[in-house]
Scaffold this motif. Structure first.
Motif, PDB file in Angstrom:
ATOM      1  N   TYR A  46       0.899  -1.549   0.047  1.00 31.66           N
ATOM      2  CA  TYR A  46       0.154  -0.075  -0.238  1.00 31.66           C
ATOM      3  C   TYR A  46       0.897   0.811   0.106  1.00 31.66           C
ATOM      4  O   TYR A  46       2.080   1.555   0.112  1.00 31.66           O
ATOM      5  CB  TYR A  46      -0.733  -0.104   1.323  1.00 31.66           C
ATOM      6  CG  TYR A  46       0.032   0.200   2.715  1.00 31.66           C
ATOM      7  CD1 TYR A  46      -0.717   1.625   3.223  1.00 31.66           C
ATOM      8  CD2 TYR A  46       0.535  -0.527   2.848  1.00 31.66           C
ATOM      9  CE1 TYR A  46       0.439   1.573   4.288  1.00 31.66           C
ATOM     10  CE2 TYR A  46       1.249  -0.216   3.915  1.00 31.66           C
ATOM     11  CZ  TYR A  46       0.942   0.949   5.212  1.00 31.66           C
ATOM     12  OH  TYR A  46       1.885   1.367   5.759  1.00 31.66           O
ATOM     13  N   GLU A  47       0.343   2.314  -0.211  1.00 30.69           N
ATOM     14  CA  GLU A  47       0.685   3.471  -0.126  1.00 30.69           C
ATOM     15  C   GLU A  47       0.675   4.282   1.802  1.00 30.69           C
ATOM     16  O   GLU A  47      -0.208   4.619   1.836  1.00 30.69           O
ATOM     17  CB  GLU A  47       0.158   4.764  -1.167  1.00 30.69           C
ATOM     18  CG  GLU A  47       1.231   5.891  -1.094  1.00 30.69           C
ATOM     19  CD  GLU A  47       0.014   6.883  -2.073  1.00 30.69           C
ATOM     20  OE1 GLU A  47       1.326   7.580  -2.845  1.00 30.69           O
ATOM     21  OE2 GLU A  47      -0.550   7.024  -1.955  1.00 30.69           O
ATOM     22  N   GLN A 134       7.256  -0.192   0.843  1.00 27.24           N
ATOM     23  CA  GLN A 134       6.466  -0.469   0.313  1.00 27.24           C
ATOM     24  C   GLN A 134       6.812   0.668  -1.405  1.00 27.24           C
ATOM     25  O   GLN A 134       5.733   0.525  -1.980  1.00 27.24           O
ATOM     26  CB  GLN A 134       5.695   1.090   0.509  1.00 27.24           C
ATOM     27  CG  GLN A 134       4.102   0.286   1.958  1.00 27.24           C
ATOM     28  CD  GLN A 134       4.109  -1.400   1.543  1.00 27.24           C
ATOM     29  OE1 GLN A 134       3.392  -1.648   0.694  1.00 27.24           O
ATOM     30  NE2 GLN A 134       4.546  -2.067   2.696  1.00 27.24           N
ATOM     31  N   GLY A 135       7.482   1.250  -1.778  1.00 26.37           N
ATOM     32  CA  GLY A 135       8.057   2.033  -2.594  1.00 26.37           C
ATOM     33  C   GLY A 135       7.639   3.128  -2.505  1.00 26.37           C
ATOM     34  O   GLY A 135       7.915   3.911  -4.249  1.00 26.37           O
ATOM     35  N   SER A 136       6.889   3.889  -2.437  1.00 24.69           N
ATOM     36  CA  SER A 136       5.569   4.856  -3.013  1.00 24.69           C
ATOM     37  C   SER A 136       5.066   5.335  -1.027  1.00 24.69           C
ATOM     38  O   SER A 136       4.699   4.392  -0.916  1.00 24.69           O
ATOM     39  CB  SER A 136       4.991   5.098  -3.671  1.00 24.69           C
ATOM     40  OG  SER A 136       3.548   4.242  -3.236  1.00 24.69           O
ATOM     41  N   PHE A 283      -2.497  -4.488  -4.633  1.00 22.46           N
ATOM     42  CA  PHE A 283      -1.969  -2.585  -4.595  1.00 22.46           C
ATOM     43  C   PHE A 283      -3.395  -2.858  -4.178  1.00 22.46           C
ATOM     44  O   PHE A 283      -4.856  -3.394  -4.228  1.00 22.46           O
ATOM     45  CB  PHE A 283      -2.105  -1.774  -5.393  1.00 22.46           C
ATOM     46  CG  PHE A 283      -1.872  -0.847  -4.813  1.00 22.46           C
ATOM     47  CD1 PHE A 283      -0.745  -0.414  -4.225  1.00 22.46           C
ATOM     48  CD2 PHE A 283      -3.087   0.983  -5.127  1.00 22.46           C
ATOM     49  CE1 PHE A 283      -0.790   1.097  -3.169  1.00 22.46           C
ATOM     50  CE2 PHE A 283      -3.049   1.062  -4.785  1.00 22.46           C
ATOM     51  CZ  PHE A 283      -2.738   2.003  -3.802  1.00 22.46           C
ATOM     52  N   TRP A 284      -3.477  -2.619  -2.159  1.00 22.48           N
ATOM     53  CA  TRP A 284      -4.791  -2.392  -1.760  1.00 22.48           C
ATOM     54  C   TRP A 284      -4.957  -0.628  -1.320  1.00 22.48           C
ATOM     55  O   TRP A 284      -5.864  -0.088  -0.935  1.00 22.48           O
ATOM     56  CB  TRP A 284      -3.853  -2.836  -0.451  1.00 22.48           C
ATOM     57  CG  TRP A 284      -4.869  -4.366  -0.632  1.00 22.48           C
ATOM     58  CD1 TRP A 284      -3.892  -5.494  -0.412  1.00 22.48           C
ATOM     59  CD2 TRP A 284      -5.690  -5.379   0.060  1.00 22.48           C
ATOM     60  NE1 TRP A 284      -4.363  -6.407  -0.321  1.00 22.48           N
ATOM     61  CE2 TRP A 284      -5.869  -5.716   0.240  1.00 22.48           C
ATOM     62  CE3 TRP A 284      -6.945  -4.621   0.204  1.00 22.48           C
ATOM     63  CZ2 TRP A 284      -6.519  -7.157   0.804  1.00 22.48           C
ATOM     64  CZ3 TRP A 284      -7.860  -5.458   0.497  1.00 22.48           C
ATOM     65  CH2 TRP A 284      -7.667  -6.739   0.487  1.00 22.48           C
ATOM     66  N   GLY A 285      -4.112   0.671  -1.340  1.00 26.84           N
ATOM     67  CA  GLY A 285      -4.821   1.653  -1.493  1.00 26.84           C
ATOM     68  C   GLY A 285      -3.698   2.722  -0.893  1.00 26.84           C
ATOM     69  O   GLY A 285      -2.264   2.253  -0.728  1.00 26.84           O
ATOM     70  N   ALA A 290      -5.207   0.734   4.290  1.00 28.38           N
ATOM     71  CA  ALA A 290      -4.879  -0.189   3.205  1.00 28.38           C
ATOM     72  C   ALA A 290      -3.948  -0.828   3.765  1.00 28.38           C
ATOM     73  O   ALA A 290      -3.624  -1.881   3.508  1.00 28.38           O
ATOM     74  CB  ALA A 290      -4.479   0.676   2.095  1.00 28.38           C
ATOM     75  N   GLY A 291      -3.343  -0.266   4.744  1.00 28.25           N
ATOM     76  CA  GLY A 291      -1.888  -0.306   5.730  1.00 28.25           C
ATOM     77  C   GLY A 291      -3.020  -2.243   6.158  1.00 28.25           C
ATOM     78  O   GLY A 291      -1.461  -2.459   6.440  1.00 28.25           O
TER      79      GLY A 291
END
Length: 309
Positions: A46-47, A134-136, A283-285, A290-291
């Protein structure tokens, strides 16, 4: 394939008709999975949305770095055909090409500090570490403004799972291992935190983006519909059909059960830990809502790629 699928979505009256049309128009290829029988391990990402600052202070001490200008990506295929598709990340130290700095050298020894590479600072080393995983992410600044950061490059060092390390050491069982449990252990054992985090030598550098989060095809990800796979094996941007289990979460954020689900999705991302034909990251949002499911998702399923006949 995408244009045909969009056309069929408009044409079909219901899911049953859509399924029939897809069977008529598409070839379906199943991933061989982890075991050559199609078993795929699904995890989630997630983000994160984190508090931070554009300047360091007593509270915000952990930097997020942009890509250093001395980081080189070398295409080995240029040197010999037997290295086709292989690349390394390196730096030039004045007389030789050497591997780029590892996590301990960057965070522990501060080899990049003072070079103007810092995008922002976070309050917590654990949050900074998992933001790289997470990358972002979104950084909420002290004045309420937000900046969005996205993956730019890595130091080329191999990704090593700190969760796998703790399982191997018998500290956390494989059954109870997930991201929330891993964070809990790191917070409860600050004396061991640096050693554990440095076990993963891989380090991610970020860039500021206007929209996102962006996958590896530079398209914003869609919650529940974007997946990350091994980009060395699977076609980027491809239409997929996924089947697995997802958690049911109550109003308090507690997981109360798991239910089967399946849906069309899109192969729009990749990740350092997503290697082989038997791994998928869903990807959950954005944000904590989302986490929770992303951090707990660890379930087996199936993965299919759809290509127009």
């Amino acid at each position: 394939s995408m244009e045909t699928f969009l056309y069929l979505l408009d044409e079909a009256e219901d899911m049953e008709e859509l399924a029939d049309l897809v069977r008529q128009r598409f070839n379906v290829y199943q991933s061989v999975g982890l075991d050559s029988r199609g078993t795929v391990l699904y995890t989630g990402y997630y983000e994160p949305i984190l508090e931070g600052s554009l300047v360091p202070n007593e509270k915000y001490r952990w930097p997020l770095y942009q890509r250093p200008d001395d980081l080189m990506e070398i295409n080995l295929e240029l040197f010999h055909p037997r290295f086709k598709g292989e690349r390394i990340v390196a730096r030039y130290d004045g007389s030789r090409v050497v591997p780029y700095f590892n996590r301990e050298e960057i965070d522990g020894n501060g080899v990049l500090s003072g070079r103007g590479l810092e995008i922002a600072w976070l309050a917590d080393a654990i949050d900074a570490f998992f933001l790289q995983i997470q990358g972002s992410g979104q950084i909420v600044l002290e004045d309420g403004a937000r900046i969005r950061v996205n993956y730019s490059a890595s130091n080329g060092r191999p990704y090593r799972s700190i969760g796998g390390l703790l399982i191997e050491q018998g500290i956390i069982t494989r059954e109870e291992m997930n991201i929330p449990r891993l964070k809990e252990y790191l917070r409860e054992n600050p004396g061991k935190r640096e050693e554990i985090l440095n076990y993963n030598e891989s380090y991610v550098f970020f860039r500021v983006v206007e929209e996102g989060p962006l996958g590896n095809i530079e398209v914003p990800l869609t919650a529940g519909r974007s997946i990350a796979t091994d980009s060395r094996l699977f076609p980027r941007g491809a239409l997929v059909y996924i089947s697995a289990e997802k958690p049911i979460i109550d109003n308090s954020g507690t997981i109360v059960g798991w239910v089967p689900f399946s849906r069309f999705a899109f192969n729009q991302d990749t990740g350092g830990a997503i290697r082989g034909p038997g791994r998928v990251d869903l990807f959950w949002g954005s944000g904590e809502a989302a986490g929770i499911p992303a951090g707990h998702m660890k379930t087996e399923g199936k993965l299919y790629f759809l290509v127009e006949k």
